[in-house]
Design a protein around this motif. Structure first.
Motif, PDB file in Angstrom:
ATOM      1  N   GLY A  40     -29.172   8.012  -7.380  1.00  0.00           N
ATOM      2  CA  GLY A  40     -29.899   9.097  -6.724  1.00  0.00           C
ATOM      3  C   GLY A  40     -29.163   9.617  -5.509  1.00  0.00           C
ATOM      4  N   PHE A  41     -28.597   8.714  -4.713  1.00  0.00           N
ATOM      5  CA  PHE A  41     -27.852   9.127  -3.520  1.00  0.00           C
ATOM      6  C   PHE A  41     -26.622   9.952  -3.909  1.00  0.00           C
ATOM      7  CE2 PHE A  41     -24.376   8.282  -0.536  1.00  0.00           C
ATOM      8  CZ  PHE A  41     -24.933   8.749   0.645  1.00  0.00           C
ATOM      9  N   VAL A  42     -25.886   9.477  -4.928  1.00  0.00           N
ATOM     10  CA  VAL A  42     -24.683  10.185  -5.368  1.00  0.00           C
ATOM     11  C   VAL A  42     -25.029  11.573  -5.883  1.00  0.00           C
ATOM     12  CG1 VAL A  42     -22.837  10.188  -7.090  1.00  0.00           C
ATOM     13  CG2 VAL A  42     -23.384   8.083  -5.843  1.00  0.00           C
ATOM     14  N   GLN A  43     -26.085  11.680  -6.691  1.00  0.00           N
ATOM     15  CA  GLN A  43     -26.448  12.991  -7.236  1.00  0.00           C
ATOM     16  C   GLN A  43     -26.873  13.958  -6.145  1.00  0.00           C
ATOM     17  OE1 GLN A  43     -27.886  11.968 -11.817  1.00  0.00           O
ATOM     18  NE2 GLN A  43     -29.363  12.733 -10.348  1.00  0.00           N
ATOM     19  N   ALA A  44     -27.652  13.479  -5.182  1.00  0.00           N
ATOM     20  CA  ALA A  44     -28.147  14.374  -4.137  1.00  0.00           C
ATOM     21  C   ALA A  44     -27.033  14.838  -3.204  1.00  0.00           C
ATOM     22  CB  ALA A  44     -29.251  13.673  -3.350  1.00  0.00           C
ATOM     23  N   VAL A  45     -26.082  13.947  -2.927  1.00  0.00           N
ATOM     24  CA  VAL A  45     -25.036  14.276  -1.959  1.00  0.00           C
ATOM     25  C   VAL A  45     -23.919  15.085  -2.600  1.00  0.00           C
ATOM     26  CG1 VAL A  45     -23.265  13.294  -0.465  1.00  0.00           C
ATOM     27  CG2 VAL A  45     -25.561  12.305  -0.481  1.00  0.00           C
ATOM     28  N   THR A  46     -23.451  14.645  -3.766  1.00  0.00           N
ATOM     29  CA  THR A  46     -22.288  15.308  -4.367  1.00  0.00           C
ATOM     30  C   THR A  46     -22.638  16.633  -5.020  1.00  0.00           C
ATOM     31  OG1 THR A  46     -22.602  14.069  -6.430  1.00  0.00           O
ATOM     32  CG2 THR A  46     -21.143  13.098  -4.773  1.00  0.00           C
ATOM     33  N   GLY A  60     -31.047  27.132 -13.107  1.00  0.00           N
ATOM     34  CA  GLY A  60     -29.871  27.836 -12.618  1.00  0.00           C
ATOM     35  C   GLY A  60     -29.044  27.076 -11.615  1.00  0.00           C
ATOM     36  N   HIS A  61     -29.322  25.798 -11.412  1.00  0.00           N
ATOM     37  CA  HIS A  61     -28.546  25.005 -10.450  1.00  0.00           C
ATOM     38  C   HIS A  61     -27.182  24.637 -11.042  1.00  0.00           C
ATOM     39  CE1 HIS A  61     -32.028  24.922  -7.943  1.00  0.00           C
ATOM     40  NE2 HIS A  61     -32.748  24.193  -8.796  1.00  0.00           N
ATOM     41  N   ALA A  62     -26.306  24.155 -10.191  1.00  0.00           N
ATOM     42  CA  ALA A  62     -24.922  23.886 -10.597  1.00  0.00           C
ATOM     43  C   ALA A  62     -24.853  22.713 -11.568  1.00  0.00           C
ATOM     44  CB  ALA A  62     -24.067  23.605  -9.357  1.00  0.00           C
ATOM     45  N   TYR A  63     -23.906  22.851 -12.528  1.00  0.00           N
ATOM     46  CA  TYR A  63     -23.600  21.718 -13.397  1.00  0.00           C
ATOM     47  C   TYR A  63     -22.837  20.680 -12.561  1.00  0.00           C
ATOM     48  CZ  TYR A  63     -24.081  25.647 -16.647  1.00  0.00           C
ATOM     49  OH  TYR A  63     -24.534  26.754 -17.309  1.00  0.00           O
ATOM     50  N   GLY A  64     -23.051  19.407 -12.866  1.00  0.00           N
ATOM     51  CA  GLY A  64     -22.294  18.406 -12.113  1.00  0.00           C
ATOM     52  C   GLY A  64     -22.925  17.039 -12.161  1.00  0.00           C
ATOM     53  N   VAL A 105     -29.579  24.517  -4.506  1.00  0.00           N
ATOM     54  CA  VAL A 105     -30.662  23.547  -4.744  1.00  0.00           C
ATOM     55  C   VAL A 105     -31.728  23.703  -3.669  1.00  0.00           C
ATOM     56  CG1 VAL A 105     -31.234  21.109  -4.902  1.00  0.00           C
ATOM     57  CG2 VAL A 105     -29.115  21.942  -5.895  1.00  0.00           C
ATOM     58  N   ASP A 106     -32.974  23.873  -4.112  1.00  0.00           N
ATOM     59  CA  ASP A 106     -34.098  23.928  -3.184  1.00  0.00           C
ATOM     60  C   ASP A 106     -34.822  22.587  -3.192  1.00  0.00           C
ATOM     61  OD1 ASP A 106     -35.188  23.918  -5.664  1.00  0.00           O
ATOM     62  OD2 ASP A 106     -36.110  25.908  -5.556  1.00  0.00           O
ATOM     63  N   LEU A 107     -36.029  22.574  -2.604  1.00  0.00           N
ATOM     64  CA  LEU A 107     -36.783  21.322  -2.511  1.00  0.00           C
ATOM     65  C   LEU A 107     -37.115  20.770  -3.897  1.00  0.00           C
ATOM     66  CD1 LEU A 107     -38.062  19.318  -0.569  1.00  0.00           C
ATOM     67  CD2 LEU A 107     -40.175  20.672  -0.665  1.00  0.00           C
ATOM     68  N   LEU A 108     -37.516  21.639  -4.825  1.00  0.00           N
ATOM     69  CA  LEU A 108     -37.814  21.183  -6.185  1.00  0.00           C
ATOM     70  C   LEU A 108     -36.541  20.686  -6.874  1.00  0.00           C
ATOM     71  CD1 LEU A 108     -39.711  20.794  -8.533  1.00  0.00           C
ATOM     72  CD2 LEU A 108     -39.385  23.214  -9.156  1.00  0.00           C
ATOM     73  N   GLY A 109     -35.419  21.354  -6.584  1.00  0.00           N
ATOM     74  CA  GLY A 109     -34.157  20.922  -7.171  1.00  0.00           C
ATOM     75  C   GLY A 109     -33.783  19.510  -6.736  1.00  0.00           C
ATOM     76  N   TYR A 110     -33.975  19.229  -5.427  1.00  0.00           N
ATOM     77  CA  TYR A 110     -33.688  17.867  -4.952  1.00  0.00           C
ATOM     78  C   TYR A 110     -34.659  16.853  -5.567  1.00  0.00           C
ATOM     79  CZ  TYR A 110     -30.169  19.170  -1.509  1.00  0.00           C
ATOM     80  OH  TYR A 110     -29.012  19.600  -0.901  1.00  0.00           O
ATOM     81  N   ALA A 111     -35.891  17.290  -5.781  1.00  0.00           N
ATOM     82  CA  ALA A 111     -36.856  16.393  -6.424  1.00  0.00           C
ATOM     83  C   ALA A 111     -36.404  16.048  -7.839  1.00  0.00           C
ATOM     84  CB  ALA A 111     -38.240  17.043  -6.443  1.00  0.00           C
TER      85      ALA A 111
END
Length: 375
Positions: free
Chosen positions: A20-26, A80-84, A40-46
């Motif tokens: 979770g930390f890696v996905q949120a930060v990178t 529509g968020h970034a692939y990664g 990424v908005d609040l829902l995106g981070y969720a």
């Protein structure tokens, strides 16, 4: 024995937090390289954290965990968020599901996910990325994930099978060792109890008229009872502690055996006397012991001749008795002769037990598989 060492529990429990930390930060780095994608908005981070949170249940519920991670990832991409890094969670969930044996359902879910990604990236994305090379690259990456999981699963199964085979072999060897110890205990008890019985009868017969001879018989009883207690203690210690056991008797102790038997015995050795393998040494001793026991039981007072013939590759053991005051008779019906035959056969040898004149002869031929030092 092989032992596949498990990961420490704290690593298993902390892995979803790390993912979770890696996905949120990178994900920020992925946004910088994909300016056409929505930030990424609040829902995106969720969503970035929901997938890793599902990994806490990956051991107990591998398939639901995989479905949750796939749905969360597809929703994240569809917004529509970034692939990664968001793909890290379904990769881990798919690998885990295959390792736990859910191969077919994982492949089905993986194929459905591939179809969604191709449809979305080709026709539904704000900036489509059509082309067979792109589709082939996505298929290759997803295929590598499952191929790696399948390889790891197969290797795990091979290790588990090998470990099971080794456990079965250990159980088989333990069973054979218990059988050997039971045979050893039978031979020791049969010989010494028979000797004690005969000598006790002799002592009772002589105690009034020939007390000195009775004393000799009682001394033999004392030594025989001590020997049987020592042998029993040795076997019981092995059964209790599982300690390795070394042979307690061999051909070098035949003189002691003859002396305890109380029989008039003549011993001859022909050929080049030398050390033989421990299994042959122990079996030879027990065969002579059982033969003397049979003489004590069935031909008390008989004279006995023991012959050890050391051939180039065979040790021949002959125990011949004179029959005492009665003609020799068959010893069939008991466990003595069959037990001796089993000992010889287990070593690849043979044993015969037949009447010989007025007495009886036991002859064993045991292969000597290795040359020993002279004795």
């Amino acid at each position: 024995m092989l032992n596949v060492r498990a990961k420490p529990p704290w690593i298993d429990r902390s892995m979803p937090l790390l993912v979770g930390f890696v996905q949120a930060v990178t994900n920020r780095g992925a946004e910088w390289n994909q300016v056409d994608r929505a930030p990424v908005d609040l829902l995106g981070y969720a969503l970035l954290l929901a997938g890793p949170a599902a990994l806490f249940a990956r051991r107990r519920h591998p398939v639901p965990t995989l479905l949750v991670s796939i749905v969360v990832t597809c929703v994240f991409i569809a917004r529509g968020h970034a692939y990664g890094p968001v793909f890290l969670t379904p990769i881990i969930a798919a690998y885990n599901a295959v390792m736990l044996g859910h191969r077919r359902v994982t492949w089905a879910i993986w194929i459905a996910t591939y179809v969604f990604l191709i449809v979305y990236m080709t026709w539904l994305a704000p900036v489509p990325t059509p082309g067979w090379f792109h589709d082939l690259a996505v298929a290759a990456i997803m295929g590598i994930v499952l191929a790696t999981a399948e390889f790891a699963r197969a290797r795990k199964d091979r290790l588990a099978e090998r470990e099971q085979v080794e456990k079965e072999e250990m159980r088989r060897q333990a069973s054979e060792e218990r059988l050997t110890m039971a045979r050893e205990l039978h031979d020791v008890l049969a010989h010494n109890i028979s000797l004690i019985h005969v000598q006790a009868s002799t002592a009772l017969h002589l105690i009034d008229d020939h007390p000195e001879q009775a004393r000799t018989a009682l001394t033999t009883i004392k030594h025989a009872s001590k020997d049987v207690l020592t042998e029993m203690r040795s076997v019981l210690n092995v059964l209790r502690d599982g300690a390795p056991r070394s042979p307690t008797a061999g051909l070098d102790r035949l003189d002691e055996l003859v002396e305890r038997s109380g029989l008039p015995v003549a011993k001859r050795v022909t050929g080049r006397a030398r050390r033989v393998p421990p299994s042959v040494d122990r079996a030879g001793y027990r065969i002579v012991q059982e033969a003397l026991t049979n003489v004590t039981r069935h031909a008390p007072g008989a004279s006995v001749t023991i012959l050890l013939d050391y051939g180039p590759d065979t040790l021949t053991i002959q125990v011949t008795d004179s029959g005492g005051n009665a003609p020799g008779e068959s010893l069939g019906g008991g466990n003595g002769v069959p037990g001796m035959r089993e000992r010889a056969a287990a070593l690849g040898g043979t044993l015969t037990a037949t009447p010989y004149g007025r007495g009886f002869r036991v002859e064993a031929r045991l292969p000597i598989l290795e040359e020993g030092e002279p004795v």
